[in-house]
Scaffold this motif. Structure first.
Motif, mmCIF file in Angstrom:
data_model
loop_
_atom_site.group_PDB
_atom_site.id
_atom_site.type_symbol
_atom_site.label_atom_id
_atom_site.label_comp_id
_atom_site.label_asym_id
_atom_site.label_seq_id
_atom_site.Cartn_x
_atom_site.Cartn_y
_atom_site.Cartn_z
ATOM 1 N N ILE A 1 0.841 -1.202 0.000
ATOM 2 C CA ILE A 1 0.000 0.000 0.000
ATOM 3 C C ILE A 1 0.880 1.256 0.000
ATOM 4 C CG2 ILE A 1 -1.639 1.340 1.382
ATOM 5 C CD1 ILE A 1 -2.952 -0.964 -0.057
ATOM 6 N N GLY A 2 1.942 1.266 0.786
ATOM 7 C CA GLY A 2 2.855 2.410 0.830
ATOM 8 C C GLY A 2 3.582 2.611 -0.491
ATOM 9 N N ALA A 3 3.995 1.518 -1.140
ATOM 10 C CA ALA A 3 4.644 1.629 -2.446
ATOM 11 C C ALA A 3 3.656 2.147 -3.479
ATOM 12 C CB ALA A 3 5.203 0.280 -2.873
ATOM 13 N N GLY A 4 2.409 1.692 -3.400
ATOM 14 C CA GLY A 4 1.378 2.192 -4.307
ATOM 15 C C GLY A 4 1.133 3.680 -4.114
ATOM 16 N N ALA A 5 1.164 4.130 -2.868
ATOM 17 C CA ALA A 5 0.978 5.559 -2.589
ATOM 18 C C ALA A 5 2.112 6.376 -3.201
ATOM 19 C CB ALA A 5 0.903 5.797 -1.086
ATOM 20 N N GLN A 6 3.340 5.868 -3.131
ATOM 21 C CA GLN A 6 4.465 6.580 -3.731
ATOM 22 C C GLN A 6 4.345 6.609 -5.250
ATOM 23 O OE1 GLN A 6 8.386 5.485 -2.410
ATOM 24 N NE2 GLN A 6 7.685 5.252 -0.309
ATOM 25 N N LEU A 7 3.856 5.524 -5.838
ATOM 26 C CA LEU A 7 3.683 5.497 -7.289
ATOM 27 C C LEU A 7 2.578 6.441 -7.735
ATOM 28 C CD1 LEU A 7 4.064 1.680 -8.007
ATOM 29 C CD2 LEU A 7 5.697 3.503 -8.527
ATOM 30 N N PRO B 1 10.137 12.426 -6.676
ATOM 31 C CA PRO B 1 11.040 13.295 -7.428
ATOM 32 C C PRO B 1 12.333 12.608 -7.862
ATOM 33 C CG PRO B 1 10.385 14.324 -5.344
ATOM 34 C CD PRO B 1 9.827 12.951 -5.367
ATOM 35 N N LYS B 2 12.888 11.744 -7.034
ATOM 36 C CA LYS B 2 14.172 11.121 -7.347
ATOM 37 C C LYS B 2 14.012 9.835 -8.144
ATOM 38 C CE LYS B 2 15.756 12.680 -2.918
ATOM 39 N NZ LYS B 2 16.083 12.228 -1.599
ATOM 40 N N GLY B 3 12.819 9.337 -8.303
ATOM 41 C CA GLY B 3 12.585 8.072 -8.986
ATOM 42 C C GLY B 3 12.794 6.908 -8.040
ATOM 43 N N GLY B 4 12.179 5.795 -8.328
ATOM 44 C CA GLY B 4 12.305 4.625 -7.472
ATOM 45 C C GLY B 4 11.383 4.717 -6.276
ATOM 46 N N ILE B 5 11.398 3.668 -5.482
ATOM 47 C CA ILE B 5 10.538 3.597 -4.300
ATOM 48 C C ILE B 5 11.415 3.543 -3.062
ATOM 49 C CG2 ILE B 5 8.878 2.160 -3.059
ATOM 50 C CD1 ILE B 5 7.791 1.285 -5.746
#
Length: 86
Positions: free
Chosen positions: A13-19, A24-28
């Protein structure tokens, strides 16, 4: 085993929120993903599930609340880090 499942669910869920918000820097950032997912899932998922009357079960309202909570935690973190850098 349940705790491992909760951590994995929170991380996803947290990775989905970042996506969704973009990074700004790219990646998770996996540390932020775990923290935002767990905190967002706990606060958002529990709150929305109880408001909708579903109780403390695994329902779609809890998943939506988890995503919204993780989005808020992630956005707040990005705002806080950006504020300190400026």
């Amino acid at each position: 085993m349940l705790i491992l499942g909760i951590i994995l669910f929170g991380m996803l869920i947290g990775a989905g929120a970042q996506l969704i918000l973009g990074k700004p820097k790219g990646g998770i950032d996996w540390t932020l993903a775990i923290i935002a997912g767990l905190v967002g899932s706990f606060i958002g998922g529990l709150l929305i599930s109880l408001i909708s009357g579903d109780g403390i079960g695994f329902h779609i309202s809890g998943i939506i609340g988890s995503i919204v909570g993780a989005l808020i935690v992630t956005a707040g973190w990005h705002w806080w880090v950006g504020r300190r850098a400026a």
